[in-house]
Design a protein around this motif. Structure first.
Motif, short mmCIF file in Angstrom:
data_model
loop_
_atom_site.label_atom_id
_atom_site.label_comp_id
_atom_site.label_asym_id
_atom_site.label_seq_id
_atom_site.Cartn_x
_atom_site.Cartn_y
_atom_site.Cartn_z
N THR A 151 0.86 -1.18 0.00
CA THR A 151 0.00 0.00 0.00
C THR A 151 0.90 1.23 0.00
OG1 THR A 151 -1.68 -1.20 1.21
CG2 THR A 151 -1.84 1.19 1.28
N GLN B 230 -6.07 4.03 -9.57
CA GLN B 230 -6.69 3.49 -8.35
C GLN B 230 -8.13 4.01 -8.21
OE1 GLN B 230 -5.32 1.21 -5.81
NE2 GLN B 230 -7.55 1.17 -5.54
N ASN C 132 -4.95 -4.77 -6.52
CA ASN C 132 -6.37 -4.70 -6.16
C ASN C 132 -7.09 -6.03 -6.38
OD1 ASN C 132 -7.40 -1.69 -5.55
ND2 ASN C 132 -5.64 -1.62 -6.92
N SER D 1 -4.24 6.48 -0.47
CA SER D 1 -3.26 5.43 -0.77
C SER D 1 -3.72 4.64 -2.00
CB SER D 1 -3.12 4.48 0.42
OG SER D 1 -4.34 3.77 0.60
N TYR D 2 -2.79 3.92 -2.58
CA TYR D 2 -3.17 2.97 -3.63
C TYR D 2 -2.44 1.66 -3.41
CZ TYR D 2 1.18 4.59 -5.91
OH TYR D 2 2.47 4.93 -6.18
N LYS D 3 -2.97 0.61 -4.04
CA LYS D 3 -2.40 -0.72 -3.85
C LYS D 3 -1.70 -1.15 -5.13
CE LYS D 3 -5.20 -2.77 -0.28
NZ LYS D 3 -6.58 -3.19 -0.06
#
Ligand code: VG1
Ligand code: CO
Length: 561
Positions: free
Chosen positions: A5, A39, A80, A155-157
């Motif tokens: 993350t 995202q 994701n 945040s992004y994954k």
């Protein structure tokens, strides 16, 4: 590999415009800029779905920054938990082909990496667009959700490794394995899937014998269409090798502006003028736009193209079989197709600018063909406008009706239906703030109750009496709801409505503002007259009402189409 993350903070202005998010390449290259937007797309696209069952198509016009962007998207899809992605071979998949692949493979949506007709390269533009499971551009309701998400993202994954996850030059199945899961990747050659679809629409044998007797010149403008043109027009349909020009996709489109119009495709026009060609066409960077030319460079306006194709659809097997359900055009597109609709007793639908507004009409089976004045034509075989479809449709019509040239066909059409003289003036790269003030000024002027009934006169003495004027608001034809409440163009109708001027700000630019002035006038007698004779005095009057020169400092448009 592991899912990680990454903390991030929102960027201003990630609001999708007429067709996706378009910004300078340098903007997209900022750390996290592309990742944030992707995202946000996934956050909206995955709602109500089980990620591992989701299939997404990833394609684009191959412009500069496509490959790093694809790397990021693959990693974010894995992060994701997306189950499967179909990725364009070498990143090359035209916008209509993405739509075709989404539909053919029953994918849940797609991400298209293109800024369409905007120039590319390190100093050009990049763009990202989300298409839904019907194969069409996400409607406003979805893009508004994506924009809302960009404003709150923290945040992004992704994976702890981003580059080298896939071999984009190897057609076939691959797998990205990571701790706790895997992402199935299929590298697809979309030319085949798209060609298979076209075979179900057109009579290829008829096209082949027609092309055996005709000389054509097709300009892919160094964009994504090269491989499609070579495979479909040359290999399958037998056009001469020399018929296909600028057919190697380039990251910067060879430094050109890949927009098929008389200004940016002037090379093709000149070649048509001096050469011995019966038919010419050009496409934009991502292959959804088309320009049609006849012998000697005879120019078919996109609005007339829509009208002529609409009037002759039954010559094409797909429409012979499925029937013609209705026609649709964007509001600023000339009303030439409306004349055809009333002759043929077919419904015609008016929608705001942008292909996303045609999607629900096609899904509901109301519309078979759609067009925009901006060189977009297409049908319900997919949910994007489709440049090569338009070319094959034109060739089919020419092969079926007994005429000696494109020009003759147009002249016959006008004498039967009447003609709308038409032009669009573009004032590109203006400063934003004065343009916003100008639009406010125009809106105030034309919505004042005293405006209707006023008469304006051009310097050569042509009189224009205001018949009606408004800020165009879209009433959704299916839901009956008024969407957005205006903002799609300021419309002035003169002289019983046969004459129209529209002001609108572009929603595809990446910086500053572009003013578009759309002008048209209906004529039933002098149909072979000179466009300028009709358009110039009208433009003069419209420009005076708008005070465009005072606001923008511009004396003349940058492009006239
Ligand atoms: C322009 C055209 C519009 C078209 C859009 C996307 O939008 O006017 O008709 O649908 O580009 O085409 P705007 O907002 O700049 O007027 V493409 O081939 O650039 O995806
Ligand atoms: Co395009």
């Amino acid at each position: 590999m592991k899912v990680i993350t990454v903390n991030t903070s929102p960027f201003d202005g990630q609001k999708p415009g007429t067709s996706g998010l378009r910004k300078p390449v340098q903007t997209f290259m900022q750390p996290n800029y592309t990742e944030n937007f992707v995202q946000s797309i996934l956050d909206v696209a995955l709602v109500g779905r089980v990620s591992k069952d989701v299939t997404l198509v990833i394609g684009g016009d191959g412009r500069y920054f496509s490959k790093p962007a694809i790397d990021s998207i693959v990693a974010i899809c894995a992060g994701n938990g997306v189950g499967r992605i179909l990725v364009a071979h070498n990143g090359i998949m035209s916008t209509p082909a993405v739509s075709a692949v989404i539909r053919a493979r029953k994918a849940d949506g797609g991400i298209i990496l293109t800024a369409s007709h905007n120039p590319g390269g390190p100093n050009g533009d990049f763009g990202i667009k989300y298409n839904c499971d019907n194969g069409g551009p996400a409607p406003d309701q979805i893009t508004n959700q994506i924009f809302a998400r960009t404003k709150e993202l923290t945040s992004y994954k992704t994976l702890d490794q981003v580059t080298g996850l896939i071999k984009i030059d190897q057609i076939g199945e691959q797998v990205v394995q990571y701790e706790g899961g895997q992402l199935a990747v299929e590298i697809v050659d979309s030319v085949n899937i798209y060609l298979d679809l076209l075979r179900t629409i057109f009579d290829f044998a008829q096209l082949r014998s027609f092309l055996a007797t005709k000389k054509i010149l097709i300009d892919a403008m160094n964009g994504v269409m090269g491989p499609y043109v070579k495979r479909i027009l040359v290999q399958e349909l037998g056009a001469l090798e020399q018929s296909a020009i600028r057919c190697i996709p380039m990251e910067d489109f060879g430094g050109e502006h890949p927009d098929p119009n008389l200004t940016y495709a002037a090379d093709l026009v000149n070649k048509m003028k001096v050469g011995d060609y019966d038919f010419g066409a050009a496409f934009d960077g991502d292959g959804d736009r088309n320009m049609i030319l006849g012998r000697g460079g005879f120019f078919v306006t996109p609005s007339d193209s829509l009208a002529v194709l609409s009037d002759n659809l039954e010559t094409i097997p797909y429409f012979k079989k499925n029937g013609v359900k209705g026609y649709a055009r964007s509001m600023p597109t000339s009303r030439a197709v409306d004349l055809v609709a009333s002759q043929n007793k077919v419904n015609v639908y008016e929608t705001p600018t942008g292909w996303k507004y045609f999607g629900n009409l096609m899904d509901a089976g109301r519309v078979s063909i759609c067009g925009e004045e901006s060189f977009g034509t297409g049908s319900d075989h997919i949910r994007e406008k489709d440049g090569l479809w338009a070319v094959l449709a034109w060739l089919s019509v020419l092969a079926s009706v007994k005429v000696d040239s494109v020009e003759t066909l147009l002249k016959q059409h006008w004498s039967k239906n009447g003609r709308y003289f038409y032009a669009r003036y573009d004032y590109e790269n203006c400063e934003s703030e004065p343009c916003t003030r100008m639009m406010a000024h125009i809106k105030q002027t034309i919505t004042d109750p005293s405006f209707v009934g006023q008469t304006f006169k051009s310097s050569n003495g042509v009189e224009y009496r205001v018949n009606e004027a408004f800020d165009y608001a879209y009433t959704n034809h299916l839901t009956g709801e008024i969407e957005g409440g205006g903002g799609h163009g300021l419309v002035i109708l003169f002289n019983e409505g046969a004459t129209r001027a529209i002001f609108r700000l572009s929603g595809t630019g990446s910086s500053g503002a572009t003013v578009r002035l759309y002008l048209e006038q209906r004529e039933s007698k002098n149909v072979n007259g000179n466009v300028d004779d009709y358009i110039k005095p009208l433009a003069e009057v419209a420009l005076n009402i708008s005070k465009l020169t005072q606001f923008t400092g511009r004396q003349a448009p940058t492009v006239i189409t």
